[in-house]
Design an enzyme around this catalytic site. Structure first.
Site, PDB file in Angstrom:
ATOM      1  N   ARG A 257       0.809  -1.230   0.000  1.00 35.14           N
ATOM      2  CA  ARG A 257       0.000   0.000   0.000  1.00 35.14           C
ATOM      3  C   ARG A 257       0.837   1.273   0.000  1.00 35.14           C
ATOM      4  NH1 ARG A 257      -5.382  -1.264   3.458  1.00 35.14           N
ATOM      5  NH2 ARG A 257      -6.010  -3.061   2.210  1.00 35.14           N
TER       6      ARG A 257
ATOM      7  N   ASP B  78     -15.049   9.781   8.812  1.00 36.64           N
ATOM      8  CA  ASP B  78     -14.015   8.794   8.532  1.00 36.64           C
ATOM      9  C   ASP B  78     -12.656   9.469   8.742  1.00 36.64           C
ATOM     10  OD1 ASP B  78     -14.184   5.865   6.961  1.00 36.64           O
ATOM     11  OD2 ASP B  78     -12.216   6.814   6.858  1.00 36.64           O
TER      12      ASP B  78
HETATM   13  C1  LIG Z   1     -14.084  -1.500   6.421  1.00 36.66           C
HETATM   14  S1  LIG Z   1     -14.590   0.183   6.419  1.00 36.66           S
HETATM   15  C2  LIG Z   1     -16.198   0.037   7.163  1.00 36.66           C
HETATM   16  C3  LIG Z   1     -17.216   0.934   6.528  1.00 36.66           C
HETATM   17  C4  LIG Z   1     -18.637   0.813   7.095  1.00 36.66           C
HETATM   18  N1  LIG Z   1     -18.698   1.224   8.474  1.00 36.66           N
HETATM   19  C5  LIG Z   1     -19.154  -0.593   6.958  1.00 36.66           C
HETATM   20  O1  LIG Z   1     -19.296  -1.314   7.925  1.00 36.66           O
HETATM   21  O2  LIG Z   1     -19.415  -0.991   5.805  1.00 36.66           O
HETATM   22  C6  LIG Z   1     -13.619   0.842   7.763  1.00 36.66           C
HETATM   23  C7  LIG Z   1     -13.488   2.353   7.719  1.00 36.66           C
HETATM   24  O3  LIG Z   1     -12.920   2.795   8.959  1.00 36.66           O
HETATM   25  C8  LIG Z   1     -12.050   3.872   8.705  1.00 36.66           C
HETATM   26  N2  LIG Z   1     -11.110   4.037   9.835  1.00 36.66           N
HETATM   27  C9  LIG Z   1     -10.042   3.266  10.173  1.00 36.66           C
HETATM   28  N3  LIG Z   1      -9.417   3.776  11.244  1.00 36.66           N
HETATM   29  C10 LIG Z   1     -10.116   4.883  11.622  1.00 36.66           C
HETATM   30  C11 LIG Z   1      -9.964   5.837  12.647  1.00 36.66           C
HETATM   31  N4  LIG Z   1      -8.964   5.784  13.530  1.00 36.66           N
HETATM   32  N5  LIG Z   1     -10.856   6.858  12.727  1.00 36.66           N
HETATM   33  C12 LIG Z   1     -11.871   6.934  11.830  1.00 36.66           C
HETATM   34  N6  LIG Z   1     -12.080   6.078  10.829  1.00 36.66           N
HETATM   35  C13 LIG Z   1     -11.203   5.052  10.716  1.00 36.66           C
HETATM   36  C14 LIG Z   1     -11.379   3.482   7.397  1.00 36.66           C
HETATM   37  O4  LIG Z   1     -10.872   4.601   6.713  1.00 36.66           O
HETATM   38  C15 LIG Z   1     -12.524   2.808   6.643  1.00 36.66           C
HETATM   39  O5  LIG Z   1     -13.172   3.699   5.764  1.00 36.66           O
END
Ligand SMILES: C[S@@+](CC[C@H](N)C(=O)[O-])C[C@H]1O[C@@H](n2cnc3c(N)ncnc32)[C@H](O)[C@@H]1O
Length: 293
Positions: free
Chosen positions: A39, A151
């Site tokens: 990545r 996010d």
């Molecule tokens: C797998 S996606 C899940 C999206 C949605 N909630 C779902 O369940 O379909 C995880 C998201 O969490 C975000 N994320 C990861 N670490 C984070 C943090 N410390 N604060 C906010 N968002 C975060 C990532 O950027 C990503 O877009």
């Protein structure tokens, strides 16, 4: 490891591991070394840096504050889809929204609902929530509806704000939702890249913001009736998870509901909540805030 990608020493991997966990709460176990290389190597190429050590120096030097954000954008896993984990949406429609509607009918609460989709990725989750809200409380019902969607990744937030999805992605929507909330812009000459846009009525009630859940305290967002934080904490270690869940519960109204992802157990926070369904929680009565009475 792929020969075309630069390699990383264990020592440098450990330094990235610490930096990323400190910044975002995301813990990259040693088996994720290849994922990190895959990545981040694009960033090395773009910046013409010779090694991961040089990239790390560049990021921590602060000469380009945006690079920290770009690094995290690359690390985040953003998989999502519309109406993911249907049991949560069924609960919202059959239990949560009727409970708010009847409390409002009895004069026990205003006709106002605030929802937080924390870790909203490219927007499918908050827009699914907004669709259900608008179908349950159409504009003529007089309810004031808002969804705050947040996010860490600026890249996914930009995409989410556009509310534009591929035809294929839009097929995840139930027919009735698709009919009401999708605007088709089919370009006849290129069927494969056809996209759809969500209607303004839906977009108007969703507001996107960058919030890092690992940086406590959270910004002052106010109280929410529904909080969704699903499939975000899978890479967090237990102390981070605990801090985040405590923070989420702080933002939850006493009669609100918290939805977590199926792989996200509540560890030793069980006493703070009541379990109402699969990874669906409410604040326990003991922990209900005194200031709300
Ligand atoms: C797998 S996606 C899940 C999206 C949605 N909630 C779902 O369940 O379909 C995880 C998201 O969490 C975000 N994320 C990861 N670490 C984070 C943090 N410390 N604060 C906010 N968002 C975060 C990532 O950027 C990503 O877009």
């Amino acid at each position: 490891m792929n020969d075309l990608l630069p390699s990383i020493s264990d020592r440098d991997f450990a330094r990235f591991q610490r930096l990323i966990e400190d910044e975002a709460g995301i813990f990259l176990a040693p088996v994720k070394k290849e994922l990190l290389v895959g990545r981040l190597s694009k960033r090395l190429r773009i910046l013409a840096l010779p090694s991961f050590a040089a990239y790390l120096e560049y990021v921590v030097s602060g000469v380009d504050e945006e690079e920290r954000v770009r690094m995290l954008d690359c690390i985040c896993t953003n998989e999502t889809h519309f109406f993911r984990e249907p049991a949560h949406f069924a609960f919202m429609k059959d239990v949560a929204l009727p409970s708010f509607a009847s409390a409002a009918a009895n004069g026990q609460r205003p006709r106002r609902l605030r929802v937080w989709s924390a870790g909203c990725s490219t927007g499918e989750e908050p827009y699914s929530i907004a669709m259900l809200l608008l179908r349950y409380f159409p504009p003529q019902s007089g309810w004031d509806l808002s969804v705050i969607a947040s996010d860490l990744s600026t890249r996914v937030l930009t995409q989410a704000r556009q509310a534009r999805y591929s035809e294929e992605r839009a097929r995840e929507l139930p027919d009735a939702m698709a009919r009401q909330f999708i605007k088709r812009e089919r370009r006849e000459e290129d069927e494969r890249n056809a996209t759809v846009t969500l209607v303004p009525a839906l977009r108007d009630i969703v507001e996107f913001r960058r919030v890092n859940l690992a940086a406590v305290p959270f910004p002052a967002l106010g109280r929410f009736d529904l909080v969704f934080c699903r499939n975000v904490m899978i890479y967090f270690r237990p102390p981070t998870k605990q801090r985040v869940v405590t923070g989420l519960l702080e933002q939850l109204a006493d009669d609100g509901y918290l939805f977590l992802g199926h792989a996200e157990s509540l560890l030793n926070l069980r006493s703070a909540v009541r379990t109402l369904g699969p990874t669906i929680y409410a604040r326990s009565r003991v922990h209900a805030r005194e200031d709300s009475h």
